[in-house]
Design a protein around this motif. Structure first.
Motif, short mmCIF file in Angstrom:
data_model
loop_
_atom_site.label_atom_id
_atom_site.label_comp_id
_atom_site.label_asym_id
_atom_site.label_seq_id
_atom_site.Cartn_x
_atom_site.Cartn_y
_atom_site.Cartn_z
N LYS A 40 -5.11 21.52 -11.34
CA LYS A 40 -3.84 20.92 -11.75
C LYS A 40 -3.79 19.44 -11.36
O LYS A 40 -3.46 18.58 -12.19
CB LYS A 40 -2.67 21.67 -11.08
CG LYS A 40 -2.69 23.17 -11.33
CD LYS A 40 -1.54 23.89 -10.66
CE LYS A 40 -1.53 23.80 -9.13
NZ LYS A 40 -2.63 24.50 -8.46
N THR A 41 -4.10 19.16 -10.10
CA THR A 41 -4.08 17.76 -9.65
C THR A 41 -5.08 16.94 -10.44
O THR A 41 -4.79 15.81 -10.86
CB THR A 41 -4.39 17.69 -8.14
OG1 THR A 41 -3.35 18.35 -7.43
CG2 THR A 41 -4.51 16.26 -7.65
N SER A 42 -6.26 17.51 -10.67
CA SER A 42 -7.28 16.78 -11.44
C SER A 42 -6.78 16.46 -12.83
O SER A 42 -7.08 15.38 -13.37
CB SER A 42 -8.56 17.61 -11.52
OG SER A 42 -9.01 17.93 -10.22
N PRO A 82 2.10 11.23 -6.79
CA PRO A 82 0.96 12.04 -6.35
C PRO A 82 1.32 13.15 -5.37
O PRO A 82 2.37 13.13 -4.74
CB PRO A 82 0.05 11.02 -5.68
CG PRO A 82 0.96 9.95 -5.19
CD PRO A 82 2.10 9.89 -6.17
N GLU A 83 0.41 14.11 -5.29
CA GLU A 83 0.55 15.23 -4.36
C GLU A 83 0.58 14.70 -2.92
O GLU A 83 -0.16 13.78 -2.57
CB GLU A 83 -0.66 16.15 -4.55
CG GLU A 83 -0.61 17.42 -3.74
CD GLU A 83 -1.78 18.36 -4.08
OE1 GLU A 83 -2.50 18.10 -5.07
OE2 GLU A 83 -1.95 19.34 -3.36
N GLY A 84 1.44 15.28 -2.11
CA GLY A 84 1.47 14.91 -0.69
C GLY A 84 2.19 13.60 -0.44
O GLY A 84 2.04 12.99 0.61
N LEU A 143 4.54 14.71 -12.04
CA LEU A 143 4.92 15.08 -10.67
C LEU A 143 3.93 16.11 -10.16
O LEU A 143 3.74 17.16 -10.78
CB LEU A 143 6.32 15.69 -10.66
CG LEU A 143 7.50 14.77 -10.91
CD1 LEU A 143 8.77 15.58 -11.14
CD2 LEU A 143 7.69 13.84 -9.72
N ASP A 144 3.32 15.84 -9.01
CA ASP A 144 2.36 16.78 -8.45
C ASP A 144 2.95 17.47 -7.21
O ASP A 144 3.08 16.85 -6.16
CB ASP A 144 1.06 16.06 -8.08
CG ASP A 144 -0.11 17.04 -7.93
OD1 ASP A 144 0.15 18.26 -7.86
OD2 ASP A 144 -1.26 16.58 -7.89
N GLU A 145 3.33 18.71 -7.37
CA GLU A 145 3.88 19.53 -6.29
C GLU A 145 4.99 18.84 -5.52
O GLU A 145 4.88 18.63 -4.31
CB GLU A 145 2.76 19.95 -5.32
CG GLU A 145 1.58 20.53 -6.08
CD GLU A 145 1.03 21.79 -5.45
OE1 GLU A 145 1.69 22.32 -4.53
OE2 GLU A 145 -0.01 22.25 -5.91
N PRO A 146 6.08 18.53 -6.20
CA PRO A 146 7.17 17.83 -5.51
C PRO A 146 7.80 18.65 -4.38
O PRO A 146 8.40 18.07 -3.48
CB PRO A 146 8.19 17.56 -6.63
CG PRO A 146 7.85 18.50 -7.73
CD PRO A 146 6.37 18.72 -7.64
MG LIG Z 1 -3.22 20.01 -6.37
#
Ligand SMILES: [Mg+2]
Ligand SMILES: Nc1ncnc2c1ncn2[C@@H]1O[C@H](COP(=O)(O)OP(=O)(O)O)[C@@H](O)[C@H]1O
Lengths: 219, 290
Positions: A40-42, A82-84, A143-146
């Motif tokens: 997913k992030t990729s 981004p994630e994190g 949005l990556d894992e908000p």
């Molecule tokens: Mg990810």
């Protein structure tokens, strides 16, 4: 608005995306769910130009963008949160300045963040990260894992803000671990498994899907 | 006491140029993740460019210094564009080997171009030392200190007060996120390498008239720069500034009170102690550019 056609990408010899195809139409909120390491992030990184596509195409508003730099992609109207959270750790004064600028773009954040002094909590950092992405006035927000690492009350606030962003006309592609909440608020969803899209459809249908229920909704 | 103060003053003069060398090297390492073994060659380049301007083009001394800094900036930018940009994302070992190649190539080019005989650079300052109370200092050396302080202050302003500097600091902290915020990473790398090389050339131009100019003069300078970077912490601007001054003073004290033959040994003794006791540098709170 955005379409991925047989997108392939990886890290060195590791192939993270093995031919991903998906579409996001103007005004939609689309969610991408899947287990850890599914890609997913990729996928988001490939869209925003952080990860080079090794095959396939990415089209944004009809034009190919998969050979552009992140800066050029941002200029075209795609912002990636981004994630994190990835807040720049810096001095408190600079953070407060950033917060104030974010608030001018997004008044709802002001209520939350006027209380802030000095260091930020996880939830405040997430608001800052989303607000920061909005400062570019994007038409498409990635949005990556908000909700990652946030307390339940803050997760709710975060999702409320995302719904508001969408109501203001920003198209959203959101990656979430929290599959149930994500599908409840999305128009459509894609389920990703080991670098490929396994299932897609209207979010309401995916919630009812037996496989999705078993694998991602805990029963 | 007077002798001690004299050593401190001499140490500051030397240390100011060490700081210039160290700031360039630490920024290049911190922002680009490149161990720049060719850093000393930009120092040499600055000294020879000054010589070229004065002896062959017969320009004004101060114009020659500007020309030297410009030559460092220009060659640094070319070096980054041609050699380092294609290697973006490669391992640190790869770029390190390339920079060792640049080091060898530049030093031999200087040897071919200028020959092995040391050259001296003329300067317009009067020879007799100025006396400041108990201290005495050659006017040229005082100028070197003033110019170094100006360059350091200018660099500080660039990094902490400009948009470009903010983008450089952001790239140092988190390259991916900086790219997502619209920072042009390629441009930041070119600017960083050109800037660091310009500072090294400036240091060479300032010390060229104090000492003599010869093709291998960059080797000890590069060693000092590495000492300064390790002292100050990798990527730490303020650390490099203080580290440069500390090294300069320590060398002067070592040379003055032990023996002038021990000048360089002092630097290495310090580096060994720092690596043993505080491997992330004397001033490490967190490693940072800024
Ligand atoms: Mg990810
Ligand atoms: N920087 C990286 N280097 C090497 N492999 C990576 C890197 N980032 C992710 N991967 C690999 O790519 C695959 C997909 O990861 P990712 O896109 O982060 O998944 P997700 O976001 O769905 O958890 C995984 O197998 C992961 O190990």
């Amino acid at each position: 608005m955005l379409s991925l056609e047989g997108l392939r990408a990886g890290y060195g010899r590791v192939e993270a995306l093995k031919g991903v195809s998906l579409d996001v139409r103007p005004g939609e909120l689309v969610t991408l769910i899947g287990a850890n390491g599914a890609g997913k992030t990729s996928t988001l990184k490939a869209i925003s130009g952080l990860l080079r596509a090794s095959g396939g195409r990415i089209l944004f508003e009809g034009a190919e963008i998969h050979r552009l730099t992140p800066r050029e992609i941002l200029r075209r109207g795609i912002a990636h949160c981004p994630e994190g959270r990835r807040i720049f750790r810096t001095d408190a004064r600079a953070i407060r300045e950033d917060l104030e600028r974010v608030c001018t773009y997004f008044p709802i954040l002001a209520e939350r963040l006027r209380q802030v002094a000095g260091t930020l909590s996880g939830g405040e950092q997430q608001m800052l990260a989303i607000g920061r992405a909005l400062m570019a006035r994007p038409r498409l927000l990635l949005l990556d894992e908000p909700s990652l690492g946030l307390a339940p009350a803050l997760i709710e606030t975060t999702f409320r803000i995302i719904r508001e962003i969408r109501q203001r006309g920003v198209t959203v592609l959101m990656v979430e671990q929290n599959a149930y909440v994500a599908l409840r608020m999305a128009d459509r969803g894609y389920v990703m498994e080991t670098g490929e899209i396994a299932l897609e459809g209207p979010a309401g249908d995916l919630i009812e899907n037996a496989h999705v229920k078993r694998a991602y909704l805990g029963g | 006491m007077e002798e001690f103060l004299q050593h401190i003053l001499n140490g500051l003069i030397l240390g100011g140029t060490y700081a210039l060398l160290g700031i360039g090297l630490t920024l290049i390492f911190g922002i680009m993740n490149v161990v720049n073994f060719a850093h000393g060659e930009f120092y040499t380049l600055g000294a020879y460019t000054t010589f070229l301007f004065l002896a062959l083009l017969e320009t004004n001394f101060f114009l020659a210094l500007l020309g030297a800094v410009a030559s460092g900036i220009l060659l640094g930018a070319i070096c980054e564009r041609l050699l380092l940009r294609p290697l973006l994302g490669e391992s640190i070992d790869t770029t390190m080997l390339v920079m060792i190649g640049v080091w060898i190539a530049m030093q031999n080019a200087e040897l071919t171009l200028w020959g092995g005989v040391a050259k001296s650079i003329d300067h317009p300052f009067p020879q007799p030392p100025l006396t400041l109370g108990p201290l005495s200092v050659a006017p040229l050396r005082l100028f070197v200190l003033g110019a170094a302080v100006l360059l350091i202050a200018g660099s500080h302003l660039l990094i902490h007060r400009t948009r470009l500097g903010r983008a450089m600091r952001a790239t140092f902290q988190d390259r991916e996120t900086a790219a997502l915020m619209g920072v042009d990473i390629h441009r930041i790398h070119t600017v960083t390498f050109a800037f660091g090389s310009g500072l090294a050339a400036g240091a060479g131009a300032l010390l060229g008239p104090v000492f003599v100019v010869y093709p291998a003069m960059g080797d000890p300078a590069a060693l000092k720069a590495f000492v300064v970077v390790i002292l100050g912490g990798l990527g730490n601007f303020a650390g490099a500034t203080l580290g440069g001054l500390i090294l300069g003073i320590a060398e002067e004290l070592g040379a003055g009170y032990i023996s002038s033959g021990y000048r360089d040994a002092v630097g290495f003794a310090i580096i060994i102690l720092v690596l043993l006791l505080r491997p992330s540098g004397l001033f490490a709170r967190a490693e940072r550019v800024g």
